[in-house]
Structure formats: structure tokens, C-alpha cells
Motif scaffolding. Sequence first.
Motif, mmCIF file in Angstrom:
data_model
loop_
_atom_site.group_PDB
_atom_site.id
_atom_site.type_symbol
_atom_site.label_atom_id
_atom_site.label_comp_id
_atom_site.label_asym_id
_atom_site.label_seq_id
_atom_site.Cartn_x
_atom_site.Cartn_y
_atom_site.Cartn_z
ATOM 1 N N ARG A 4 -3.361 0.161 -3.837
ATOM 2 C CA ARG A 4 -2.742 -1.418 -3.302
ATOM 3 C C ARG A 4 -2.634 -1.921 -4.359
ATOM 4 N NH1 ARG A 4 -6.520 -2.263 1.486
ATOM 5 N NH2 ARG A 4 -4.365 -1.443 2.444
ATOM 6 N N THR A 26 -4.385 6.541 -1.667
ATOM 7 C CA THR A 26 -3.621 5.945 -1.549
ATOM 8 C C THR A 26 -4.015 4.608 -2.438
ATOM 9 O OG1 THR A 26 -4.093 6.582 0.450
ATOM 10 C CG2 THR A 26 -3.281 4.071 0.803
ATOM 11 N N HIS A 78 0.825 5.587 -0.706
ATOM 12 C CA HIS A 78 0.395 6.840 -0.470
ATOM 13 C C HIS A 78 1.275 7.919 -1.044
ATOM 14 C CE1 HIS A 78 -2.427 10.478 1.042
ATOM 15 N NE2 HIS A 78 -1.487 10.436 1.325
ATOM 16 N N GLN A 79 0.920 8.521 -2.431
ATOM 17 C CA GLN A 79 1.408 9.595 -3.017
ATOM 18 C C GLN A 79 0.264 10.656 -2.574
ATOM 19 O OE1 GLN A 79 3.917 9.559 -4.372
ATOM 20 N NE2 GLN A 79 4.517 7.790 -3.996
ATOM 21 N N ARG A 80 1.627 12.181 -2.468
ATOM 22 C CA ARG A 80 0.633 13.751 -2.515
ATOM 23 C C ARG A 80 1.066 14.891 -3.417
ATOM 24 N NH1 ARG A 80 0.574 18.178 0.229
ATOM 25 N NH2 ARG A 80 -1.577 19.332 0.271
ATOM 26 N N TRP A 119 -7.836 1.611 -5.153
ATOM 27 C CA TRP A 119 -7.117 3.108 -5.238
ATOM 28 C C TRP A 119 -7.536 3.688 -4.832
ATOM 29 C CZ3 TRP A 119 -9.234 7.479 -7.270
ATOM 30 C CH2 TRP A 119 -10.187 7.107 -8.196
ATOM 31 N N GLU A 120 -7.973 4.367 -3.371
ATOM 32 C CA GLU A 120 -9.004 5.826 -2.873
ATOM 33 C C GLU A 120 -7.946 6.638 -3.430
ATOM 34 O OE1 GLU A 120 -9.901 4.751 1.194
ATOM 35 O OE2 GLU A 120 -11.359 3.037 0.966
ATOM 36 N N GLY A 121 -8.675 8.000 -3.292
ATOM 37 C CA GLY A 121 -7.846 9.559 -3.584
ATOM 38 C C GLY A 121 -9.460 10.729 -3.158
ATOM 39 N N THR A 158 0.631 -1.289 0.189
ATOM 40 C CA THR A 158 0.013 -0.100 -0.207
ATOM 41 C C THR A 158 1.246 1.458 0.427
ATOM 42 O OG1 THR A 158 -1.393 -1.010 0.798
ATOM 43 C CG2 THR A 158 -2.189 1.410 1.090
ATOM 44 N N ALA A 160 2.722 5.744 -7.703
ATOM 45 C CA ALA A 160 2.276 5.356 -6.471
ATOM 46 C C ALA A 160 1.979 3.895 -6.875
ATOM 47 C CB ALA A 160 1.086 5.773 -6.033
ATOM 48 N N GLU A 163 -4.025 13.536 -3.454
ATOM 49 C CA GLU A 163 -3.593 12.429 -2.783
ATOM 50 C C GLU A 163 -3.979 11.059 -3.615
ATOM 51 O OE1 GLU A 163 -3.206 12.680 1.076
ATOM 52 O OE2 GLU A 163 -4.253 14.826 1.317
#
Length: 153
Positions: free
Chosen positions: A48, A46, A35-37, A63-65, A33, A145, A44
Motif C-alpha cells: 500500500r 500486497t 498485489h504482485q505474485r 506491505w504484507e507478503g 493497494t 508493486a 507474494e
Amino acid sequence: MSGLESLYQELILDHAKNRRGFGLAEPGAHSATVHQRNPICGDEITLRVELSDDGERVASVTWEGAGCSISQSSASMLVALLQEDGGDDGMPRADADALIAQFREAMRSRGKIPLDEETFADAAALSGVSKYTARVKCAMLAWVAFEEGLRLA
């Protein structure tokens, strides 16, 4: 705006609204997993990555973001591409690495290298983003990511 530019804009908006792969899957035995910003605009993600048991294929990416339509659609397009090209067995890691490298090269080209539609499917709609250096990081966020997730999984 040309017909092709209009179609590309529609694809980007469709993927931003109907995000493929959105929602993190439960972590598995061979997952990472990341996380990139993007500090410039606040996008942003996140992401996986789940690899096959032998570690040679990408089994899934979820992903979520939050962020602009370019960052959201790019993540969705990445997942759709992996699902299409990988089929039920998943995409070989070497192919995924090659896609990332080609995407990065096109995004850094300032519009000189378009993304091939046969190779990148809907993600080819992001070719025009490379002309706007401030937006390249938005398009690259999920891909960076994904690259890190492949390395860590």
C-alpha cells in the motif's frame, strides 16, 4: 565468502526477519493497494502506497507478503530506504521513480552494475542477486508493486 558478501548476507537475513513496514496501514485518501505474485517461486506481496495530499510525495509504504528471504528483505529494504531518504515529509515522487529505474537497471545487469550504497543504503546488499536471473524477480517484486502503486495512487 568475502567479508563484504558476509555482511550483505547478514543484512538480507536481518531484513527478512525484522521486516520494516510490514503490516498494511489503513487506506487513506491518496492511497493505492497493489498485489504482485512471482509465479516462478510463489512469492507474494500486497503493498500500500500513501501519497501526500498534493500527490507529490510518498507519505508511507506498508506491505504484507510471504516468500523467500530475498523478496521479504527487498520489501523491507525499500521501506527503510523511503523512510530514511524521505524523512518526515516523505520522498518526492520523482526521486522514488528514479530509485525504481536505477534498481531495475542494476537487477537486469547480471552483476555489471552494483547498487550504490549511498543511494540505496541496505538495499545495496541485493546487488549480488543480479547475477542469478532466477532470483531477480524475487528482488524486484516489491519494487514493481511500489511502481504500480505510485501510478495508481
